[in-house]
Write a protein that holds these residues in place. Structure first.
Motif, PDB file in Angstrom:
ATOM      1  N   GLY A 224       0.809  -1.218   0.000  1.00 17.96           N
ATOM      2  CA  GLY A 224       0.000   0.000   0.000  1.00 17.96           C
ATOM      3  C   GLY A 224       0.842   1.267   0.000  1.00 17.96           C
ATOM      4  O   GLY A 224       0.307   2.383   0.025  1.00 17.96           O
ATOM      5  N   LYS A 225       2.150   1.120  -0.109  1.00 21.64           N
ATOM      6  CA  LYS A 225       3.039   2.278  -0.136  1.00 21.64           C
ATOM      7  C   LYS A 225       2.833   3.060  -1.445  1.00 21.64           C
ATOM      8  O   LYS A 225       2.892   2.480  -2.533  1.00 21.64           O
ATOM      9  CB  LYS A 225       4.495   1.800  -0.032  1.00 21.64           C
ATOM     10  N   GLY A 226       2.589   4.325  -1.285  1.00 21.69           N
ATOM     11  CA  GLY A 226       2.408   5.176  -2.468  1.00 21.69           C
ATOM     12  C   GLY A 226       1.035   5.010  -3.113  1.00 21.69           C
ATOM     13  O   GLY A 226       0.772   5.607  -4.162  1.00 21.69           O
ATOM     14  N   VAL A 227       0.149   4.226  -2.505  1.00 20.07           N
ATOM     15  CA  VAL A 227      -1.204   4.063  -3.071  1.00 20.07           C
ATOM     16  C   VAL A 227      -2.152   4.934  -2.252  1.00 20.07           C
ATOM     17  O   VAL A 227      -2.377   4.679  -1.076  1.00 20.07           O
ATOM     18  CB  VAL A 227      -1.652   2.584  -3.029  1.00 20.07           C
ATOM     19  N   LEU A 228      -2.672   5.976  -2.852  1.00 25.72           N
ATOM     20  CA  LEU A 228      -3.575   6.888  -2.125  1.00 25.72           C
ATOM     21  C   LEU A 228      -4.928   6.239  -1.885  1.00 25.72           C
ATOM     22  O   LEU A 228      -5.502   6.373  -0.821  1.00 25.72           O
ATOM     23  CB  LEU A 228      -3.746   8.192  -2.893  1.00 25.72           C
ATOM     24  N   TRP A 229      -5.412   5.575  -2.850  1.00 27.88           N
ATOM     25  CA  TRP A 229      -6.637   4.814  -2.679  1.00 27.88           C
ATOM     26  C   TRP A 229      -6.755   3.754  -3.763  1.00 27.88           C
ATOM     27  O   TRP A 229      -6.091   3.819  -4.805  1.00 27.88           O
ATOM     28  CB  TRP A 229      -7.888   5.684  -2.618  1.00 27.88           C
ATOM     29  N   LYS A 230      -7.612   2.820  -3.479  1.00 26.93           N
ATOM     30  CA  LYS A 230      -7.858   1.700  -4.396  1.00 26.93           C
ATOM     31  C   LYS A 230      -9.359   1.447  -4.374  1.00 26.93           C
ATOM     32  O   LYS A 230      -9.945   1.338  -3.293  1.00 26.93           O
ATOM     33  CB  LYS A 230      -7.095   0.483  -3.897  1.00 26.93           C
ATOM     34  N   ALA A 231      -9.973   1.427  -5.530  1.00 29.45           N
ATOM     35  CA  ALA A 231     -11.428   1.239  -5.558  1.00 29.45           C
ATOM     36  C   ALA A 231     -11.787   0.149  -6.551  1.00 29.45           C
ATOM     37  O   ALA A 231     -11.258   0.124  -7.670  1.00 29.45           O
ATOM     38  CB  ALA A 231     -12.099   2.558  -5.972  1.00 29.45           C
ATOM     39  N   PRO A 232     -12.656  -0.772  -6.153  1.00 30.82           N
ATOM     40  CA  PRO A 232     -13.045  -1.828  -7.094  1.00 30.82           C
ATOM     41  C   PRO A 232     -13.892  -1.273  -8.245  1.00 30.82           C
ATOM     42  O   PRO A 232     -14.704  -0.371  -8.035  1.00 30.82           O
ATOM     43  CB  PRO A 232     -13.854  -2.794  -6.231  1.00 30.82           C
ATOM     44  N   VAL A 233     -13.662  -1.831  -9.435  1.00 28.06           N
ATOM     45  CA  VAL A 233     -14.474  -1.416 -10.594  1.00 28.06           C
ATOM     46  C   VAL A 233     -15.520  -2.506 -10.805  1.00 28.06           C
ATOM     47  O   VAL A 233     -15.163  -3.674 -11.004  1.00 28.06           O
ATOM     48  CB  VAL A 233     -13.588  -1.258 -11.854  1.00 28.06           C
ATOM     49  N   PRO A 234     -16.794  -2.151 -10.745  1.00 32.09           N
ATOM     50  CA  PRO A 234     -17.853  -3.168 -10.775  1.00 32.09           C
ATOM     51  C   PRO A 234     -17.821  -4.090 -11.986  1.00 32.09           C
ATOM     52  O   PRO A 234     -17.958  -5.294 -11.838  1.00 32.09           O
ATOM     53  CB  PRO A 234     -19.132  -2.335 -10.741  1.00 32.09           C
ATOM     54  N   LEU A 235     -17.661  -3.542 -13.176  1.00 36.10           N
ATOM     55  CA  LEU A 235     -17.691  -4.396 -14.372  1.00 36.10           C
ATOM     56  C   LEU A 235     -16.348  -4.300 -15.103  1.00 36.10           C
ATOM     57  O   LEU A 235     -15.694  -3.250 -15.077  1.00 36.10           O
ATOM     58  CB  LEU A 235     -18.824  -3.947 -15.305  1.00 36.10           C
ATOM     59  N   PRO A 236     -15.958  -5.369 -15.791  1.00 38.05           N
ATOM     60  CA  PRO A 236     -14.641  -5.345 -16.429  1.00 38.05           C
ATOM     61  C   PRO A 236     -14.602  -4.464 -17.678  1.00 38.05           C
ATOM     62  O   PRO A 236     -15.632  -4.092 -18.238  1.00 38.05           O
ATOM     63  CB  PRO A 236     -14.423  -6.814 -16.800  1.00 38.05           C
ATOM     64  N   GLY A 237     -13.388  -4.171 -18.109  1.00 41.63           N
ATOM     65  CA  GLY A 237     -13.213  -3.368 -19.324  1.00 41.63           C
ATOM     66  C   GLY A 237     -11.735  -3.128 -19.553  1.00 41.63           C
ATOM     67  O   GLY A 237     -10.958  -3.051 -18.603  1.00 41.63           O
ATOM     68  N   MET A 238     -11.347  -3.042 -20.814  1.00 40.83           N
ATOM     69  CA  MET A 238      -9.945  -2.786 -21.140  1.00 40.83           C
ATOM     70  C   MET A 238      -9.667  -1.284 -21.254  1.00 40.83           C
ATOM     71  O   MET A 238      -8.552  -0.878 -21.524  1.00 40.83           O
ATOM     72  CB  MET A 238      -9.605  -3.436 -22.488  1.00 40.83           C
TER      73      MET A 238
END
Lengths: 583, 435
Positions: A224-238
């Motif tokens: 988690g170093k240097g990661v301000l936040w992390k959020a799950p993305v509900p549906l996939p996509g490229m």
């Protein structure tokens, strides 16, 4: 008596001379004038480049570009036509001089003759010839009054004309809205605002160049170093994230759902989530999609007021910044073996959709320019290309703005305002996936696995032979797009070969094999090159004439999308999550 | 029928500027020919001293014109000088600098917009007015190339009825007001843009400009100096000053013998006949009419001024800044698709549109004020004309109208007294030669 006779005779002789001169110069001028009129009509109607024969030969040349005899024939015909035109101009110029000389002499001699034949005044008795009495004054007053009324009517008609003009109310210039979302009275961002945001695939112009250099160089997803936040993305996509001020946008989709997500840039909180389905439109039958592209491969775009998302089904939707749907369009299911993946691009009030599909013979490919406010088609251009997975870029060249596209077999540039084709370069083969890039007046187009072509963007027509600055054929990418700072061009293959070419001459300066796979295109951050591997490892390399690895940073999640850069931050889309990296 | 060929030539003149139309270039060949495009060169500026030469020639021509009109009373001399002026100020100097156009420079300069009016322009504006203050319209007589070119083609002048002459004469005042408004707001120099003769002087110009010039010349064959009489804004200023000039043009050298020989001599309708003896009948009604129009004057000024303010936004579109601001705004709000060259050029500067909008609004406000003043001017002109037409003036002899007379000297030879003067003069000179 004799003196008077002599005077009269002399006067008569002068009159006759003046009259004869007038007649002679008159006839002369008339003849010259007639010739000039004929010549003028011919000149006006004559356009050397409108020759049918020339057009026909040029069209043949497009099909047979190597035919030298044909080229020589075109050159000769072009020269002949131009020479003919300039001969007519020369004739017109000389004729005008002669005509004016003749006319001056004619006017002078006829005037002199008229003076010699002047009649003596013979006023009639009684009423004068120019009376001015009360009645005339009365009539004149009415006419003056009439003129006043007519002028007043003219003023009123102008004054009552519907106001299309700028008014204080329509602009609300003084009232800045303070939200930071509306950039000016009209809502269109200024060039500075455009550059500091990441409004479309690979940034402001689609070039993969960050406007900021103070972005992180190290992080660790596991700790988690240097990661301000992390959020799950509900549906996939490229598709890759786009950023506008305090908001980050993404799209995701599966077989049944097509969604758009808005994240708060500061916290990663989902501000809104909206469905892109148009309930009124008929949905396409189920179709196979390649896992390499997904249902949501095209990266979204924004004009600073609305965001736009395109899906593999051909569904196109626009939302305002609060998640309210502005408009939708169904472009129809594109015939594309891997699934549609060209990202959207925006310039001012136009949204560009590169909708290439099928084979060349199918003639179904097109470039659309839609009004960002209404979604209505402003213009569309048919394209002589087949299926394609590249994205268009909208760049400022010295000749004005251009929309540059790459597909098999042509790289084509268009005028964004009208959709007119500006130039094209041929022999772009393969399954085109790497998008073009641009720097210092040169566009770089990739024929996957075959060659990189550097094209000067100041040409018109087929400039395959005239504006190709250089080509290179080593370590040519198959998926990732090139990036350039003008002096150097960097290429990255999906198998991990990084290559640097000299931007001016196309000389290979260095190559390095990183032994990892890549899908994400390289980005340029100041003097650093950011290369994001499929395994989520960011390789930071010196963007210099010599290879130097500056560092590595692991995210710990698979990555296919391109990073988005903001002030002091990087937004990365992993397979499941969206990350914000920074301090 | 002698003028038929002239009419034909003039009608065909618009077809001639082939060289001008040909200036629409087509692109160079789209293949490599080895031909090197010549470098674009900028012509050198005119030698600054020549500016003073122009002023010197103008002053000399004005002085000579005044001498020929007032002292020498020579129609031939005036005609010769006007030919010189046509050649120098018209064809050699190509109609620029020009007294008519200088009104705009002065208006713009007086608005304190930071525009510096060149010395020669100030001189061209002031010198003819100064001479008009002393000698009447001697500038129009033989110095103005616009007047000269119309004079040259005049073949068979028709008399314009009085009511039409007075009504059309107001157009020049309106044109003057409009020219000042557009120039003072820094929007356009309409007098130059719509100058009918400049294309002829320069032997090049757009099709519209050449056609306009030829149309005026065709009319000038039958109607003496149509531009000067019905449109020239500088003529308005000269006419106003001529009304109070120290010296005035007289048809006769000493006294009028009312022989009526000069009655039809003026192609410009500037000769006024003696008025009949006044009668008491209708005098009261005349007075009432006069009072009515005098009372109407402020009303007309107020109404036209109000309407003038209303057309401010429409007039503002003549300003390039307003036009581009409006276009950018329409593009930005989705009311217009695509871009124009002007809007693209603006966006290329990278300036924020807000600044452009504010500037456009400021110009719009100026146009409302200017429109109001323009309307007031039109109301004043119409009101004063109505008053002037209601005033009865007494004339005891044939007179050249001070404002309308362009001092061409055509009436001089029609006066028997003039012939007496010339004969006496010749005799005196002969005697002097003997002694």
């Amino acid at each position: 008596m004799n003196t008077m006779d002599t005077t009269t005779t002399s006067s008569q002789a002068t009159y006759q001379t003046a009259l004869r001169t007038a007649v002679m110069t008159g006839v002369f001028s008339a003849v010259v004038c007639a010739l000039l009129v004929v010549n003028s009509y011919r000149s006006l109607a004559y356009d050397p480049l409108a020759s049918r024969e020339l057009k026909k030969l040029k069209a043949t040349l497009v099909r047979q570009p190597e035919e030298e005899a044909l080229k020589n024939r075109i050159r000769k015909l072009d020269l002949d036509l131009r020479q003919k035109y300039f001969r007519q101009r020369e004739l017109s110029s000389r004729g005008t001089d002669l005509f004016l000389l003749g006319t001056i002499l004619f006017v002078l001699s006829s005037q002199y003759a008229a003076v010699l034949r002047k009649r003596l005044p013979l006023p009639k008795p009684g009423r004068t010839s120019n009376p001015w009495d009360a009645r005339t004054a009365w009539i004149t007053r009415w006419w003056v009054g009439g003129l006043g009324v007519a002028f007043a009517a003219l003023l009123i008609s102008y004054a009552l004309k519907p106001q299309r003009a700028l008014t204080r109310e329509s602009l609300k210039v003084a009232s800045a809205d303070g939200t930071g979302q509306s950039q000016n009275a009209g809502g269109v961002p200024t060039p500075e605002e455009w550059k500091k945001n990441w409004p479309s695939f690979r940034g402001a112009e689609g070039l993969g160049v960050s406007a900021f250099t103070d972005v992180p160089t190290s992080w660790d997803g596991a700790t988690g170093k240097g990661v301000l936040w992390k959020a799950p993305v509900p549906l996939p996509g490229m598709n890759s994230p786009i950023v506008w001020n305090d908001r980050v946008f993404l799209s995701g989709a599966n077989e049944t759902q097509h969604e758009v997500y808005c994240f708060e840039a500061k916290t990663g909180r989902v501000l809104w989530r909206a469905s892109a389905e148009d309930r009124g439109a008929s949905q396409p039958q189920s179709f196979d999609i390649s896992p390499e592209t997904s249902y949501a491969a095209p990266t979204m775009a924004t004009d600073g007021q609305r965001v736009f998302a395109l899906f593999a089904t051909g569904a196109l939707a626009a939302f305002d910044f609060e998640g309210k749907k502005a408009w939708t369009q169904n472009l129809g299911l594109p015939q594309n073996s891997y699934g549609h993946s060209s990202s959207l691009a925006v310039s001012r009030n136009l949204l560009f959709v590169l909708f290439d599909q099928g084979s060349i013979e199918d003639k179904k490919s097109k470039l659309l320019a839609l009004d960002t406010e209404t979604g209505k088609t402003v213009w569309q251009q048919k394209r002589p290309v087949g299926s394609n997975w590249t994205s268009p870029i909208v760049v400022e060249t010295e000749k004005g703005q251009q929309v540059i596209t790459v597909a098999n077999p042509w790289a084509i540039a268009y005028d964004p305002a009208k959709g007119e084709e500006l130039w094209r370069v041929g022999e772009i083969g393969g399954e085109t996936a790497p998008s073009p890039t641009f720097a210092k007046g040169v566009a770089f187009a990739v024929a996957p696995g075959e060659k990189l072509v550097a094209i000067r963007t100041d040409g018109r027509g087929d400039v395959s032979k005239t504006k190709t600055v250089w080509t290179a054929d080593q370590n040519i990418p198959d998926i990732c797009s090139p990036v350039s700072n003008g002096d150097l061009v960097f290429l990255l293959t999906s198998s991990g070969a990084v290559t640097c070419y000299d931007g001016e001459e196309g000389k290979k300066l260095w190559e390095q094999y990183l032994d990892v796979n890549f899908r994400s295109s390289p980005s340029l951050v100041g003097d650093k090159l950011y290369l994001l591997s499929e395994e989520g490892v960011m390789f930071i390399v010196a963007a210099d004439k010599q290879y130097k690895l500056l560092g590595k940073a692991k995210l710990g999640e698979q990555c296919y999308a391109c990073p988005a850069f903001a002030e002091g931050r990087i937004y990365l889309r992993g397979k499941q999550n969206l990350y914000c990296l920074g301090k | 029928m002698r003028f038929v060929p002239v009419v034909a030539f003039l009608l065909l003149l618009p077809l001639l500027p082939g060289s001008a139309l040909a200036s629409e270039r087509f692109p160079p060949p789209d293949f490599e020919t080895g031909y090197k495009q010549p470098q674009t060169i900028t012509p050198h500026a005119r030698w600054p001293v020549l500016e003073y030469l122009d002023v010197f020639v103008l002053a000399g021509a004005l002085g000579l014109s005044a001498y020929l009109v007032m002292k020498k009373r020579s129609r031939r001399g005036i005609a010769a000088l006007s030919i010189f002026s046509l050649a120098y100020f018209g064809f050699y100097r190509q109609g620029c600098v020009c007294a008519i156009g200088s009104i705009q420079n002065v208006a713009l300069g007086l608005m304190g917009s930071g525009y510096h009016v060149p010395f020669s322009v100030v001189a061209f504006f002031l010198l003819p007015l100064l001479f008009a203050l002393f000698f009447g319209r001697t500038f129009c007589a033989a110095v103005c190339p616009h007047g000269a070119i119309q004079d040259v083609v005049l073949l068979r002048p028709l008399r314009v009825p009085g009511w039409l002459e007075h009504t059309l004469g107001l157009l020049a005042y309106i044109y003057l007001g409009a020219a000042v408004v557009f120039a003072a707001t820094g929007s356009a120099f309409i007098l130059c843009e719509y100058d009918p003769f400049i294309a002829l002087f320069r032997l090049t110009g757009s099709f519209e400009m050449v056609t306009l010039g030829v149309c005026f010349l065709v009319i000038a064959l039958f109607v003496g100096r149509p531009y000067c009489r019905f449109l020239c804004p500088y003529g308005v200023l000269l006419g106003l000053l001529s009304r109070v000039s120290k010296y005035r043009v007289t048809i006769y050298p000493d006294k009028c013998i009312k022989c009526r020989l000069c009655e039809d001599s003026c192609p410009y309708g500037a000769i006024r006949e003696p008025t009949p003896e006044p009668v008491a009948v209708g005098r009261a009604a005349g007075r009432k009419t006069l009072l009515l129009f005098m009372a109407l004057l402020p009303v007309l000024i107020a109404i036209f001024s109000w309407m003038g303010v209303g057309i401010g936004p429409s007039l503002a579109r003549s300003n390039a800044t307003v036009r581009v601001a409006e276009r950018v705004w329409r593009e930005d709000t989705g009311k217009a698709s695509g871009t124009t060259k002007a809007s693209s050029a603006f966006r290329y500067t990278g300036q924020p549109p807000q600044k452009l909008y504010k500037e456009a609004l400021q110009i719009g406000r100026r146009f409302r004020t200017a429109g109001g003043l323009f309307g007031a001017w039109v109301g004043l002109v119409i009101g004063l004309k109505l008053i002037a037409l209601s005033v009865k003036r007494r004339r005891f002899e044939y007179e050249a109208d001070r404002a309308a007379c362009v001092a061409c000297g055509r009436c001089y030879p029609y006066c028997p007294e003039e012939h007496v003067r010339l004969k006496a003069l010749a005799e005196i000179m002969a005697k002097e030669a003997v002694t």
